[in-house]
Scaffold this motif. Structure first.
Motif, PDB file in Angstrom:
ATOM      1  N   GLU A 120       0.849  -1.186   0.000  1.00 51.34           N
ATOM      2  CA  GLU A 120       0.000   0.000   0.000  1.00 51.34           C
ATOM      3  C   GLU A 120       0.890   1.243   0.000  1.00 51.34           C
ATOM      4  O   GLU A 120       1.726   1.427   0.882  1.00 51.34           O
ATOM      5  CB  GLU A 120      -0.887  -0.003   1.240  1.00 51.34           C
ATOM      6  CG  GLU A 120      -1.794   1.201   1.348  1.00 51.34           C
ATOM      7  CD  GLU A 120      -2.562   1.216   2.654  1.00 51.34           C
ATOM      8  OE1 GLU A 120      -2.808   2.316   3.180  1.00 51.34           O
ATOM      9  OE2 GLU A 120      -2.902   0.117   3.151  1.00 51.34           O
ATOM     10  N   ILE A 121       0.710   2.090  -1.015  1.00 52.82           N
ATOM     11  CA  ILE A 121       1.531   3.293  -1.141  1.00 52.82           C
ATOM     12  C   ILE A 121       0.861   4.434  -0.378  1.00 52.82           C
ATOM     13  O   ILE A 121      -0.261   4.835  -0.694  1.00 52.82           O
ATOM     14  CB  ILE A 121       1.730   3.666  -2.620  1.00 52.82           C
ATOM     15  CG1 ILE A 121       2.365   2.492  -3.376  1.00 52.82           C
ATOM     16  CG2 ILE A 121       2.596   4.914  -2.738  1.00 52.82           C
ATOM     17  CD1 ILE A 121       3.706   2.037  -2.841  1.00 52.82           C
ATOM     18  N   LYS A 122       1.562   4.959   0.621  1.00 51.54           N
ATOM     19  CA  LYS A 122       0.976   5.958   1.510  1.00 51.54           C
ATOM     20  C   LYS A 122       1.543   7.365   1.314  1.00 51.54           C
ATOM     21  O   LYS A 122       0.997   8.327   1.854  1.00 51.54           O
ATOM     22  CB  LYS A 122       1.195   5.537   2.965  1.00 51.54           C
ATOM     23  CG  LYS A 122       0.543   4.209   3.335  1.00 51.54           C
ATOM     24  CD  LYS A 122       0.827   3.857   4.787  1.00 51.54           C
ATOM     25  CE  LYS A 122       0.170   2.537   5.173  1.00 51.54           C
ATOM     26  NZ  LYS A 122       0.453   2.170   6.583  1.00 51.54           N
ATOM     27  N   PHE A 123       2.638   7.474   0.567  1.00 52.11           N
ATOM     28  CA  PHE A 123       3.321   8.765   0.473  1.00 52.11           C
ATOM     29  C   PHE A 123       3.532   9.156  -0.997  1.00 52.11           C
ATOM     30  O   PHE A 123       2.973   8.545  -1.893  1.00 52.11           O
ATOM     31  CB  PHE A 123       4.657   8.698   1.219  1.00 52.11           C
ATOM     32  CG  PHE A 123       4.511   8.321   2.670  1.00 52.11           C
ATOM     33  CD1 PHE A 123       4.137   9.263   3.610  1.00 52.11           C
ATOM     34  CD2 PHE A 123       4.718   7.007   3.084  1.00 52.11           C
ATOM     35  CE1 PHE A 123       3.980   8.919   4.943  1.00 52.11           C
ATOM     36  CE2 PHE A 123       4.571   6.648   4.417  1.00 52.11           C
ATOM     37  CZ  PHE A 123       4.198   7.608   5.346  1.00 52.11           C
ATOM     38  N   GLY A 124       4.308  10.203  -1.213  1.00 48.76           N
ATOM     39  CA  GLY A 124       4.638  10.624  -2.569  1.00 48.76           C
ATOM     40  C   GLY A 124       3.480  11.210  -3.351  1.00 48.76           C
ATOM     41  O   GLY A 124       3.530  11.302  -4.574  1.00 48.76           O
TER      42      GLY A 124
END
Length: 256
Positions: A120-124
């Motif tokens: 799960e991508i949480k940043f950027g």
């Protein structure tokens, strides 16, 4: 129990992901509309298992394809998802409550949770990634080119829950997608009389690096975050390189 909402999507050779998307809405939405462009990988056969509302529409302009799909919907409330997205039980329950409440909102933004290589991508800048996805059909119209968006006339609300998205199956697919999108983006720029600027090709990839990877903490997503920023920089570079290429082929000159 199905609710009076039309869910529409546009497709082209999405056999690897579309069944998961369709399964997530088949017992919830009373209409599923799919607009394809003569897929050859089995996408059409999968779609036919879930809906009879399958249409063919060939165009390079995603705005026209989305608008056509919306126009084919019969319900007052519509929602669009892509073939690599799916709805959770929580967001379906929340949407059902909104439709039954006779709200005065014309549309709602929904946050998208991206799953990249199982993480799960949480940043950027990838989360919460809000977009208008649910709206009243007579209030929405599509604009733009490769990054087409719906514009809704009226009051816009924000939902609490999210839906899920798997943008790429692997890095090979990601590179192919970047190649296709950068070409279409360059063509949009060229057709809008936007000229090539060397400074954009040099500095904009680094701007994205500092914005997304440093200031928006993309580095906290580990190796997937590093792959994302590297591919993003490549995409930004290539769309300007392809704009230069179009100008060179057609005898026009940008600003060097």
């Amino acid at each position: 129990m199905k609710i009076p909402i039309s869910v529409f999507m546009i497709t082209f050779n999405n056999a690897a992901t579309i069944e998961k998307a369709l399964k997530s809405i088949k017992d919830w939405s009373d209409e599923i509309v799919v607009v394809d462009s003569h897929s050859t990988d089995g996408t059409q056969e999968i779609v036919k298992k879930y809906t009879d509302s399958l249409y063919q529409f060939d165009t390079k302009n995603l705005r026209d394809k989305y608008q056509y799909a919306q126009d084919m919907c019969k319900n007052d409330w519509v929602m669009f998802i892509d073939a690599d997205e799916w709805l959770t039980d929580e967001i379906k329950k929340e949407i059902a409550g909104i439709i039954s409440s006779r709200t005065d909102y014309a549309g709602f933004t929904i946050k998208r949770r991206n799953i990249y290589f199982g993480k799960e991508i949480k940043f950027g800048g990838w989360y919460p990634d809000y977009e208008i996805r649910l709206y009243k059909k007579d209030k929405g119209s599509w604009k733009g080119g490769i990054h087409a968006k719906v514009f809704v006339e009226g009051k816009i609300g924000k939902l609490k829950n999210h839906y899920l998205h798997t943008p790429y199956l692997d890095t090979s697919q990601q590179i192919k997608t970047i190649d296709r999108y950068s070409q279409q983006y360059a063509e949009d720029l060229y057709n809008s009389n936007k000229r090539f600027h060397l400074i954009n090709m040099i500095f904009r990839p680094f701007y994205r690096f500092f914005r997304d990877y440093i200031f928006k903490l993309g580095f906290l997503d580990g190796i997937p975050g590093l792959i994302i920023i590297a591919s993003t920089m490549y995409y930004v570079f290539m769309k300007h390189a392809k704009l230069w290429e179009l100008e060179k082929k057609n005898g026009k000159k940008g600003n060097f």
